[in-house]
Design a protein around this motif. Structure first.
Motif, PDB file in Angstrom:
ATOM      1  N   GLU A  35       6.936  13.044   5.393  1.00 16.60           N
ATOM      2  CA  GLU A  35       7.499  13.334   4.068  1.00 16.60           C
ATOM      3  C   GLU A  35       7.330  12.143   3.129  1.00 16.60           C
ATOM      4  O   GLU A  35       7.027  12.313   1.948  1.00 16.60           O
ATOM      5  CB  GLU A  35       8.968  13.715   4.196  1.00 16.60           C
ATOM      6  CG  GLU A  35       9.180  15.058   4.860  1.00 16.60           C
ATOM      7  CD  GLU A  35      10.635  15.338   5.179  1.00 16.60           C
ATOM      8  OE1 GLU A  35      11.503  14.503   4.852  1.00 16.60           O
ATOM      9  OE2 GLU A  35      10.894  16.393   5.763  1.00 16.60           O
ATOM     10  N   ALA A  36       7.499  10.946   3.648  1.00 22.25           N
ATOM     11  CA  ALA A  36       7.326   9.743   2.831  1.00 22.25           C
ATOM     12  C   ALA A  36       5.875   9.610   2.374  1.00 22.25           C
ATOM     13  O   ALA A  36       5.611   9.272   1.215  1.00 22.25           O
ATOM     14  CB  ALA A  36       7.751   8.503   3.617  1.00 22.25           C
ATOM     15  N   ALA A  42       1.594  11.759  -3.634  1.00 22.52           N
ATOM     16  CA  ALA A  42       1.757  12.462  -4.913  1.00 22.52           C
ATOM     17  C   ALA A  42       1.993  11.473  -6.052  1.00 22.52           C
ATOM     18  O   ALA A  42       1.503  11.675  -7.169  1.00 22.52           O
ATOM     19  CB  ALA A  42       2.907  13.453  -4.820  1.00 22.52           C
ATOM     20  N   GLU A  43       2.729  10.402  -5.785  1.00 20.77           N
ATOM     21  CA  GLU A  43       2.955   9.377  -6.814  1.00 20.77           C
ATOM     22  C   GLU A  43       1.676   8.607  -7.122  1.00 20.77           C
ATOM     23  O   GLU A  43       1.376   8.328  -8.280  1.00 20.77           O
ATOM     24  CB  GLU A  43       4.026   8.386  -6.351  1.00 20.77           C
ATOM     25  CG  GLU A  43       5.432   8.912  -6.383  1.00 20.77           C
ATOM     26  CD  GLU A  43       6.435   7.877  -5.891  1.00 20.77           C
ATOM     27  OE1 GLU A  43       6.024   6.880  -5.256  1.00 20.77           O
ATOM     28  OE2 GLU A  43       7.631   8.068  -6.142  1.00 20.77           O
ATOM     29  N   SER A  48      -4.318  14.889  -7.898  1.00 18.18           N
ATOM     30  CA  SER A  48      -4.825  15.569  -6.704  1.00 18.18           C
ATOM     31  C   SER A  48      -4.064  16.871  -6.483  1.00 18.18           C
ATOM     32  O   SER A  48      -2.838  16.900  -6.490  1.00 18.18           O
ATOM     33  CB  SER A  48      -4.673  14.679  -5.472  1.00 18.18           C
ATOM     34  OG  SER A  48      -5.478  13.548  -5.596  1.00 18.18           O
ATOM     35  N   LYS A  49      -4.815  17.931  -6.291  1.00 17.55           N
ATOM     36  CA  LYS A  49      -4.223  19.249  -6.053  1.00 17.55           C
ATOM     37  C   LYS A  49      -4.719  19.778  -4.713  1.00 17.55           C
ATOM     38  O   LYS A  49      -5.745  19.344  -4.196  1.00 17.55           O
ATOM     39  CB  LYS A  49      -4.619  20.230  -7.167  1.00 17.55           C
ATOM     40  CG  LYS A  49      -4.221  19.767  -8.550  1.00 17.55           C
ATOM     41  CD  LYS A  49      -2.724  19.731  -8.715  1.00 17.55           C
ATOM     42  CE  LYS A  49      -2.371  19.283 -10.125  1.00 17.55           C
ATOM     43  NZ  LYS A  49      -1.102  18.654 -10.210  1.00 17.55           N
ATOM     44  N   ALA A  77       0.129   5.214   1.723  1.00 17.15           N
ATOM     45  CA  ALA A  77      -0.645   6.266   1.044  1.00 17.15           C
ATOM     46  C   ALA A  77      -1.389   5.734  -0.173  1.00 17.15           C
ATOM     47  O   ALA A  77      -1.352   6.305  -1.249  1.00 17.15           O
ATOM     48  CB  ALA A  77       0.254   7.436   0.667  1.00 17.15           C
ATOM     49  N   LYS A  78      -2.091   4.644   0.005  1.00 18.10           N
ATOM     50  CA  LYS A  78      -2.874   4.070  -1.106  1.00 18.10           C
ATOM     51  C   LYS A  78      -4.340   4.345  -0.915  1.00 18.10           C
ATOM     52  O   LYS A  78      -4.851   4.511   0.106  1.00 18.10           O
ATOM     53  CB  LYS A  78      -2.635   2.568  -1.195  1.00 18.10           C
ATOM     54  CG  LYS A  78      -1.232   2.259  -1.635  1.00 18.10           C
ATOM     55  CD  LYS A  78      -1.067   0.783  -1.832  1.00 18.10           C
ATOM     56  CE  LYS A  78       0.332   0.496  -2.334  1.00 18.10           C
ATOM     57  NZ  LYS A  78       0.564  -0.894  -2.563  1.00 18.10           N
TER      58      LYS A  78
END
Length: 78
Positions: A35-36, A42-43, A48-49, A77-78
């Motif tokens: 989840e993190a 997303a941030e 991105s879709k 998540a970079k």
């Protein structure tokens, strides 16, 4: 009739309980990490879709599928 050793039963019950607690901790930790990563991704990549993020077999590494691309990331998540 055989006599049941109550200490053995208690030991087995305690062992099973400990295993259940450990398994639950692993599942909760893994899901919270996922989840993190989803939130951070997303941030970091708001445009991105249709992104699918899954935990990989390697602890702490996540697979990110976006369109036809496959990426790997950690919890940043970079």
């Amino acid at each position: 009739m055989k006599k049941i050793n109550i200490n053995a039963v208690k030991f087995i019950a305690a062992t099973v309980l400990a295993l259940v607690v450990c398994a639950g901790y692993v599942i909760i930790t893994r899901n919270s990490g996922l989840e993190a990563v989803q939130h951070r991704f997303a941030e970091n990549f708001p445009k991105s879709k249709d992104v699918k993020i899954m935990a990989s077999p390697i602890a702490g590494l996540y697979e990110v599928i976006s369109s036809t691309n496959l990426y790997y990331t950690d919890t940043d998540a970079k």
